[in-house]
Design a protein around this motif. Structure first.
Motif, PDB file in Angstrom:
ATOM      1  N   UNK A 101       0.836  -1.220   0.000  1.00 36.60           N
ATOM      2  CA  UNK A 101       0.000   0.000   0.000  1.00 36.60           C
ATOM      3  C   UNK A 101       0.867   1.265   0.000  1.00 36.60           C
ATOM      4  N   UNK A 102       0.287   2.396  -0.375  1.00 36.48           N
ATOM      5  CA  UNK A 102       1.012   3.677  -0.320  1.00 36.48           C
ATOM      6  C   UNK A 102       1.482   4.010   1.106  1.00 36.48           C
ATOM      7  N   UNK A 103       2.582   4.756   1.167  1.00 32.22           N
ATOM      8  CA  UNK A 103       3.149   5.162   2.458  1.00 32.22           C
ATOM      9  C   UNK A 103       3.367   6.667   2.453  1.00 32.22           C
ATOM     10  N   UNK A 104       2.992   7.303   3.545  1.00 30.14           N
ATOM     11  CA  UNK A 104       3.221   8.731   3.681  1.00 30.14           C
ATOM     12  C   UNK A 104       4.279   8.972   4.757  1.00 30.14           C
ATOM     13  N   UNK A 105       5.384   9.560   4.331  1.00 28.38           N
ATOM     14  CA  UNK A 105       6.533   9.748   5.232  1.00 28.38           C
ATOM     15  C   UNK A 105       6.611  11.188   5.733  1.00 28.38           C
ATOM     16  N   UNK A 106       6.736  11.299   7.042  1.00 30.12           N
ATOM     17  CA  UNK A 106       6.954  12.602   7.686  1.00 30.12           C
ATOM     18  C   UNK A 106       8.463  12.812   7.807  1.00 30.12           C
ATOM     19  N   UNK A 107       8.976  13.875   7.178  1.00 34.16           N
ATOM     20  CA  UNK A 107      10.404  14.172   7.355  1.00 34.16           C
ATOM     21  C   UNK A 107      10.541  15.236   8.445  1.00 34.16           C
ATOM     22  N   UNK A 108      11.651  15.178   9.208  1.00 33.90           N
ATOM     23  CA  UNK A 108      11.778  16.060  10.381  1.00 33.90           C
ATOM     24  C   UNK A 108      11.853  17.536  10.002  1.00 33.90           C
ATOM     25  N   UNK A 109      11.359  18.378  10.886  1.00 33.53           N
ATOM     26  CA  UNK A 109      11.392  19.811  10.623  1.00 33.53           C
ATOM     27  C   UNK A 109      12.732  20.419  11.036  1.00 33.53           C
ATOM     28  N   UNK A 110      13.389  19.797  12.007  1.00 32.56           N
ATOM     29  CA  UNK A 110      14.746  20.230  12.363  1.00 32.56           C
ATOM     30  C   UNK A 110      15.734  19.251  11.723  1.00 32.56           C
ATOM     31  N   UNK A 111      16.923  19.741  11.423  1.00 32.74           N
ATOM     32  CA  UNK A 111      17.903  18.888  10.719  1.00 32.74           C
ATOM     33  C   UNK A 111      17.262  18.220   9.510  1.00 32.74           C
ATOM     34  N   UNK A 112      16.576  19.034   8.723  1.00 39.98           N
ATOM     35  CA  UNK A 112      15.797  18.530   7.583  1.00 39.98           C
ATOM     36  C   UNK A 112      16.604  17.656   6.627  1.00 39.98           C
ATOM     37  N   UNK A 113      17.752  18.159   6.204  1.00 38.44           N
ATOM     38  CA  UNK A 113      18.526  17.413   5.206  1.00 38.44           C
ATOM     39  C   UNK A 113      19.045  16.100   5.781  1.00 38.44           C
ATOM     40  N   UNK A 114      19.652  16.183   6.949  1.00 41.05           N
ATOM     41  CA  UNK A 114      20.209  14.987   7.575  1.00 41.05           C
ATOM     42  C   UNK A 114      19.106  13.942   7.812  1.00 41.05           C
ATOM     43  N   UNK A 115      17.981  14.390   8.340  1.00 42.56           N
ATOM     44  CA  UNK A 115      16.878  13.473   8.633  1.00 42.56           C
ATOM     45  C   UNK A 115      16.307  12.854   7.378  1.00 42.56           C
ATOM     46  N   UNK A 116      16.171  13.656   6.335  1.00 43.24           N
ATOM     47  CA  UNK A 116      15.603  13.134   5.085  1.00 43.24           C
ATOM     48  C   UNK A 116      16.548  12.121   4.448  1.00 43.24           C
ATOM     49  N   UNK A 117      17.846  12.420   4.481  1.00 44.72           N
ATOM     50  CA  UNK A 117      18.816  11.470   3.905  1.00 44.72           C
ATOM     51  C   UNK A 117      18.792  10.153   4.675  1.00 44.72           C
ATOM     52  N   UNK A 118      18.646  10.248   5.976  1.00 42.33           N
ATOM     53  CA  UNK A 118      18.563   9.025   6.802  1.00 42.33           C
ATOM     54  C   UNK A 118      17.302   8.231   6.419  1.00 42.33           C
ATOM     55  N   UNK A 119      16.197   8.939   6.236  1.00 43.64           N
ATOM     56  CA  UNK A 119      14.946   8.283   5.832  1.00 43.64           C
ATOM     57  C   UNK A 119      15.131   7.591   4.480  1.00 43.64           C
ATOM     58  N   UNK A 120      15.791   8.269   3.560  1.00 42.20           N
ATOM     59  CA  UNK A 120      15.998   7.696   2.223  1.00 42.20           C
ATOM     60  C   UNK A 120      16.852   6.428   2.303  1.00 42.20           C
ATOM     61  N   UNK A 121      17.847   6.434   3.194  1.00 38.68           N
ATOM     62  CA  UNK A 121      18.669   5.229   3.370  1.00 38.68           C
ATOM     63  C   UNK A 121      17.839   4.084   3.953  1.00 38.68           C
ATOM     64  N   UNK A 122      17.015   4.426   4.929  1.00 35.99           N
ATOM     65  CA  UNK A 122      16.168   3.389   5.554  1.00 35.99           C
ATOM     66  C   UNK A 122      15.183   2.835   4.524  1.00 35.99           C
ATOM     67  N   UNK A 123      14.625   3.721   3.713  1.00 30.75           N
ATOM     68  CA  UNK A 123      13.671   3.282   2.676  1.00 30.75           C
ATOM     69  C   UNK A 123      14.338   2.326   1.697  1.00 30.75           C
ATOM     70  N   UNK A 124      15.562   2.674   1.321  1.00 31.06           N
ATOM     71  CA  UNK A 124      16.275   1.845   0.353  1.00 31.06           C
ATOM     72  C   UNK A 124      16.523   0.456   0.933  1.00 31.06           C
ATOM     73  N   UNK A 125      16.957   0.457   2.184  1.00 29.81           N
ATOM     74  CA  UNK A 125      17.235  -0.815   2.841  1.00 29.81           C
ATOM     75  C   UNK A 125      15.960  -1.633   3.019  1.00 29.81           C
ATOM     76  N   UNK A 126      14.867  -0.947   3.329  1.00 26.56           N
ATOM     77  CA  UNK A 126      13.598  -1.655   3.537  1.00 26.56           C
ATOM     78  C   UNK A 126      13.056  -2.200   2.218  1.00 26.56           C
ATOM     79  N   UNK A 127      13.429  -1.554   1.112  1.00 35.21           N
ATOM     80  CA  UNK A 127      13.036  -2.076  -0.197  1.00 35.21           C
ATOM     81  C   UNK A 127      11.604  -1.767  -0.616  1.00 35.21           C
ATOM     82  N   UNK A 128      11.004  -0.721  -0.061  1.00 37.60           N
ATOM     83  CA  UNK A 128       9.651  -0.349  -0.490  1.00 37.60           C
ATOM     84  C   UNK A 128       9.690   0.253  -1.896  1.00 37.60           C
ATOM     85  N   UNK A 129       8.685  -0.064  -2.685  1.00 35.58           N
ATOM     86  CA  UNK A 129       8.593   0.447  -4.058  1.00 35.58           C
ATOM     87  C   UNK A 129       8.482   1.980  -4.035  1.00 35.58           C
ATOM     88  N   UNK A 130       9.427   2.700  -4.673  1.00 36.35           N
ATOM     89  CA  UNK A 130       9.394   4.176  -4.642  1.00 36.35           C
ATOM     90  C   UNK A 130       8.079   4.762  -5.146  1.00 36.35           C
TER      91      UNK A 130
END
Ligand SMILES: [Zn+2]
Length: 265
Positions: free
Chosen positions: A132-161
């Motif tokens: 099913x679709x997923x809606x991701x909340x990215x952090x409001x502080x440390x936006x770039x760092x948090x988003x990059x971490x989320x992207x790494x986790x997503x890649x590892x989890x293997x969810x369809x982009x």
């Protein structure tokens, strides 16, 4: 123009808001489960809330001619208590099975703690299992760092982009999100985060492909009419109707249609 607001916490809004949204052309809203301002202490309180957004809100919206869908999930602000989170997770399928529940969210990272990461990974796993679709909340502080971490986790989890919307994107994160093939959401929270003007400028800079715009209207300063206001501004400042319609309607329709339950007339 037909419009969808793919991120609106109508639980916190009045019936007048639904009325105004309908008048402005919004025909569908997606309500992601979220943090109500105070951490819940019991799994059952989450379940009552999931029950509310899958029953009462769709009915309230329908009376104003708006189609209401929701996503079910546990926001990172409430995943520090892992035992409570696991109890909530165990109860989610019953609500995800309901007709108006089209995906999982909003989930993500906020303070980037180990427990937040654990909860994110477990919910991504559930989303993958259900396709099913997923809606991701990215952090409001440390936006770039948090988003990059989320992207790494997503890649590892293997969810369809194609099934993932990384929301609350900014100038510094959009390119990363798009480059990896995910949907990129811009949240217009005019007083504190992003005005329709700033959203419009990001759309000019990064294009309208794979972009979504939303109000994320809730109990804070926020604007349920942010999407139509951005569309109006786009049309007045050089965008074509096609481009405006792409971000305000065609893109969210395509993203949300990944759930077979999502249907618009
Ligand atoms: Zn939200």
């Amino acid at each position: 123009m037909r419009m969808i607001d793919p991120h609106a916490h109508m639980f916190s809004r009045t019936t007048d808001d639904y009325e105004n949204m309908a008048v402005a052309g919004i025909e569908c809203v997606v309500e992601p489960a979220f943090w109500l301002g105070l951490n819940r202490r019991y799994a059952e309180t989450f379940f009552d809330y999931f029950n509310h957004i899958t029953t009462f809100e769709p009915q309230r919206a329908a009376k104003r001619g708006i189609k209401h869908y929701c996503t079910i999930g546990c926001n990172p602000k409430e995943t520090e208590d892992l035992k409570l989170f696991q109890d909530v997770l165990a109860g989610m399928p019953e609500y995800l099975d309901r007709d108006s529940a089209i995906g999982i969210g909003e989930i993500g990272l906020n303070d980037m703690t180990p427990n937040e990461e654990t909860a994110l990974i477990m919910q991504l796993e559930l989303a993958k299992k259900r396709g099913c679709p997923v809606l991701i909340h990215s952090p409001h502080n440390n936006k770039l760092e948090g988003t990059l971490r989320i992207l790494d986790i997503l890649k590892e989890a293997g969810n369809d982009p194609e099934l993932v919307d990384v929301d609350h994107c900014t100038e510094e994160t959009i390119k990363h999100v798009k480059d990896r093939g995910y949907w990129s959401g811009i949240t217009m929270y005019p007083r504190t985060k992003c005005t329709p003007q700033r959203a419009r400028d990001m759309l000019e800079r990064f294009g309208t492909d794979r972009m979504l715009i939303n109000s994320s209207c809730d109990w804070e300063w926020s604007d349920p009419l942010a999407v139509p206001k951005c569309v109006r501004l786009m049309l007045m400042t050089g965008f074509s109707r096609e481009e405006a319609s792409r971000v305000a309607f065609e893109n969210p329709r395509r993203f949300l249609s990944a759930s077979p339950k999502f249907k618009l007339a």
